[in-house]
Scaffold this active site. Structure first.
Site, PDB file in Angstrom:
ATOM      1  N   HIS A 190     -24.420  60.104 -23.928  1.00 33.91           N
ATOM      2  CA  HIS A 190     -23.646  61.145 -23.265  1.00 33.91           C
ATOM      3  C   HIS A 190     -24.164  61.325 -21.850  1.00 33.91           C
ATOM      4  O   HIS A 190     -25.369  61.334 -21.647  1.00 33.91           O
ATOM      5  CB  HIS A 190     -23.795  62.466 -24.024  1.00 33.91           C
ATOM      6  CG  HIS A 190     -23.083  63.601 -23.355  1.00 33.91           C
ATOM      7  ND1 HIS A 190     -21.715  63.719 -23.372  1.00 33.91           N
ATOM      8  CD2 HIS A 190     -23.566  64.645 -22.630  1.00 33.91           C
ATOM      9  CE1 HIS A 190     -21.371  64.800 -22.691  1.00 33.91           C
ATOM     10  NE2 HIS A 190     -22.468  65.376 -22.223  1.00 33.91           N
ATOM     11  N   VAL A 208      17.795  39.442 -13.908  1.00 32.69           N
ATOM     12  CA  VAL A 208      18.119  38.890 -12.597  1.00 32.69           C
ATOM     13  C   VAL A 208      18.909  37.614 -12.837  1.00 32.69           C
ATOM     14  O   VAL A 208      18.464  36.731 -13.567  1.00 32.69           O
ATOM     15  CB  VAL A 208      16.826  38.592 -11.812  1.00 32.69           C
ATOM     16  CG1 VAL A 208      17.141  37.867 -10.511  1.00 32.69           C
ATOM     17  CG2 VAL A 208      16.069  39.885 -11.533  1.00 32.69           C
ATOM     18  N   GLY A 231       6.463  34.868 -17.581  1.00 29.58           N
ATOM     19  CA  GLY A 231       5.692  34.155 -18.597  1.00 29.58           C
ATOM     20  C   GLY A 231       5.173  32.830 -18.069  1.00 29.58           C
ATOM     21  O   GLY A 231       5.446  32.466 -16.916  1.00 29.58           O
ATOM     22  N   ARG A 232       4.397  32.146 -18.895  1.00 29.73           N
ATOM     23  CA  ARG A 232       3.854  30.844 -18.519  1.00 29.73           C
ATOM     24  C   ARG A 232       4.163  29.826 -19.620  1.00 29.73           C
ATOM     25  O   ARG A 232       4.415  30.198 -20.761  1.00 29.73           O
ATOM     26  CB  ARG A 232       2.339  30.937 -18.273  1.00 29.73           C
ATOM     27  CG  ARG A 232       2.006  31.846 -17.085  1.00 29.73           C
ATOM     28  CD  ARG A 232       0.511  31.907 -16.823  1.00 29.73           C
ATOM     29  NE  ARG A 232      -0.063  30.649 -16.409  1.00 29.73           N
ATOM     30  CZ  ARG A 232      -0.046  30.177 -15.155  1.00 29.73           C
ATOM     31  NH1 ARG A 232       0.522  30.866 -14.193  1.00 29.73           N
ATOM     32  NH2 ARG A 232      -0.610  29.012 -14.867  1.00 29.73           N
ATOM     33  N   VAL A 260       2.076  41.241 -17.839  1.00 33.11           N
ATOM     34  CA  VAL A 260       0.728  41.378 -17.291  1.00 33.11           C
ATOM     35  C   VAL A 260       0.684  41.083 -15.795  1.00 33.11           C
ATOM     36  O   VAL A 260       0.180  41.887 -15.001  1.00 33.11           O
ATOM     37  CB  VAL A 260      -0.237  40.418 -18.033  1.00 33.11           C
ATOM     38  CG1 VAL A 260      -1.654  40.698 -17.640  1.00 33.11           C
ATOM     39  CG2 VAL A 260      -0.075  40.546 -19.524  1.00 33.11           C
ATOM     40  N   ILE A 261       1.222  39.931 -15.410  1.00 30.58           N
ATOM     41  CA  ILE A 261       1.154  39.533 -13.996  1.00 30.58           C
ATOM     42  C   ILE A 261       1.959  40.498 -13.126  1.00 30.58           C
ATOM     43  O   ILE A 261       1.488  40.956 -12.079  1.00 30.58           O
ATOM     44  CB  ILE A 261       1.656  38.078 -13.817  1.00 30.58           C
ATOM     45  CG1 ILE A 261       0.669  37.105 -14.472  1.00 30.58           C
ATOM     46  CG2 ILE A 261       1.859  37.750 -12.343  1.00 30.58           C
ATOM     47  CD1 ILE A 261       1.056  35.654 -14.379  1.00 30.58           C
ATOM     48  N   LEU A 299     -13.427  23.174  -9.163  1.00 29.75           N
ATOM     49  CA  LEU A 299     -13.412  23.377 -10.616  1.00 29.75           C
ATOM     50  C   LEU A 299     -12.969  24.813 -10.929  1.00 29.75           C
ATOM     51  O   LEU A 299     -12.874  25.655 -10.047  1.00 29.75           O
ATOM     52  CB  LEU A 299     -14.811  23.103 -11.187  1.00 29.75           C
ATOM     53  CG  LEU A 299     -15.328  21.674 -10.963  1.00 29.75           C
ATOM     54  CD1 LEU A 299     -16.798  21.560 -11.387  1.00 29.75           C
ATOM     55  CD2 LEU A 299     -14.484  20.655 -11.713  1.00 29.75           C
TER      56      LEU A 299
END
Ligand code: NAI
Length: 463
Positions: free
Chosen positions: A442, A234, A269-270, A180-181, A39
């Site tokens: 602090h 690319v 991207g995804r 990000v990746i 899972l």
């Protein structure tokens, strides 16, 4: 009909499993369909959790190799045991996915093992059996976006999945996509010794995030040894026994150059993962990017079928999916479930970290909103100095008239933790002055947030 449920959730990632648990808490009879052997979905198995394990381990290695001497801690003969590092990562993942299984048992959520297919509203087929459900939730997540001419084999040319499983540190890793990746996994392998080149189509990294922050992140990562080729695309990659040859062209067109890499990470991207669910046959509406179209209550155009998480519009983030899962379960139980999309934080786990919530300056300018800015650097924070982590700043944006906090952007140590304070402030509709007048312990990194809030009114104390 094999069995009858109030709710069947398809997909056991953070959106799906959380939706299932919340619905069970609210008294529904719930099943969750998952085809993976464990899972937790992409996040726990091949995404957030294993990447954070490797980010943590590689940061330790980098500290031991380069940073400890500054603290007067002399270590010699630092060596990398990548097999152990990967085994630890697997242990971390194992404990997390077993945790979800435990939560399912505790909440009496039935795990239907196999791939789910919606035959009709109220009917889900799993492993040859048809189950009935009053409500069906699509929570099937996303897959990495392919790129023409760059065939992924998960050995030489990898997505994030393969990049988390490398058995050797590549000499040269080329990353396609400065998002990000690309930056998180590029950081992992850079710290472990790879030469890393990031090829980004646009003229900046992490598009969508604050431009000033992106510029400073680029400088900090360049200092760590990452090389950036911006405004480049690319156009092809060919793997052979030794490595990969890439052709790279300026984004605006022009002469192509050839690059050689041991490993290529494709991270552009995804896209939603909805194949095989029966959506086309059922006529469930999807937009041009393949996202399931939903209304404000996560309902699709087919009664009884709902969708959440990466499969629908919005940022592809585990915590956004979780919020949607909870809200939907509550709506189905007759409650007032709701997600405040204006206060969803996003974090990039490089070091220093990047974190943001709410509007960027670019968005406020485009909307014609008058705003004030308060900024405070970590160089002026005592705790950051003691830690030796002084790169970055906190920037708070507040409405020019009302002082209400509209957004915050942080580059710095533990930025991902610091942003929670601003997300909470925004949930409560706080002003910058509310944050500034809150007593902050602090010495903590959080004082940087307080000082940035003070700076909105031009009265920071320590700069
Ligand atoms: P991304 O959307 O963050 O970045 C993709 C980058 O690739 C962009 O900068 C884009 O301009 C560039 N690009 C697109 N096509 C290109 C091309 N042909 N050549 C060169 N560059 C190109 O996508 P990424 O990094 O793949 O992440 C996917 C999703 O996963 C994101 O939605 C992200 O939010 C999520 N994610 C979130 C994490 C977190 O919250 N810490 C960690 C990892 C992923």
């Amino acid at each position: 009909m094999a069995e009858s449920f109030d709710l069947i959730v398809i997909g056991a990632g953070p959106g799906g499993y959380v939706c299932a648990i919340r619905a069970a808490q609210l008294g529904m009879k719930v099943a969750c369909v998952e085809k993976r052997a464990t899972l937790g979905g992409t996040c726990l198995n091949i995404g957030c959790i294993p990447s954070k394990a490797l980010l943590q381990s590689s940061e330790r290695f980098s500290e031991a190799s380069h940073k400890l001497a500054e603290h007067g801690v002399l270590v010699s003969g630092v060596q990398l045991d990548l097999a152990r590092m990967q085994a630890r990562k697997a242990e971390v993942v194992g404990a997390n996915v077993k945790g979800v299984e435990f939560l399912f048992r505790k909440n009496k959520v039935t795990w239907l093992k196999g791939a789910g297919k919606i035959l009709a509203p109220g009917q889900v087929e799993v492993a040859g059996e048809v189950h009935a459900a009053k409500h069906i939730v699509i929570a099937t997540g996303s897959d990495s976006t392919p790129l023409a001419g760059v065939p992924v084999d998960e050995r030489r040319i990898v997505t994030s999945t393969g990049a988390l499983e490398l058995e050797r540190v590549p000499r040269h890793l080329v990353v396609i996509g400065g998002g990000v990746i690309g930056l998180e996994l590029g950081s992992v392998w850079r710290r472990l010794g790879a030469e890393v080149t990031v090829i980004e189509y646009l003229d900046r990294l992490i598009p969508g995030m604050d431009a000033e922050l992106a510029k400073q992140l680029e400088r900090v990562l360049a200092r760590q040894g990452l090389t950036f080729k911006l405004k480049s695309k690319v156009t092809g990659a060919t793997a052979d026994a030794e490595g990969v040859t890439l052709t790279v062209e300026p984004a605006a067109g022009g002469a192509a150059e050839t690059l050689r890499a041991d490993t290529v990470l494709l991270a552009i991207g995804r896209r939603p993962h909805t194949e095989g669910l029966g959506l086309v046959e059922l006529g469930v509406a999807q937009d041009a990017r393949g996202r399931v179209v939903t209304d404000a209550h996560f309902a699709t155009n087919i009664p009884g079928i709902f969708a959440i998480g990466d499969a629908i519009a919005g940022p592809m983030l585990a915590h956004k999916a979780e919020e949607e899962g909870v809200a939907l379960a509550e709506l189905l139980a007759g409650q007032a479930g709701h997600v405040n999309y204006g206060a969803v934080p996003s974090v990039i786990y490089t070091w220093p970290e990047v974190a943001a919530v709410g509007a960027t300056e670019e968005e406020l300018k485009a909307a014609g909103t008058a705003y004030k800015t308060g900024k405070f650097p970590f160089t002026a924070n005592g705790r950051a100095r003691a830690m030796g982590d002084v790169d970055g700043f906190v920037k708070i944006l507040a409405d020019a008239k009302t002082d209400r906090v509209l957004g915050a952007h942080i580059l710095g140590p533990d930025a991902g933790t610091l942003i929670a304070e601003i997300a909470l402030a925004m949930e409560f509709g706080a002003s910058a002055e509310d944050v500034a007048r809150t007593c902050h312990a602090h010495p903590t990194l959080n004082e940087t947030v307080k000082e940035a809030a003070l700076a909105v009114a031009g009265r920071a104390l320590h700069i």
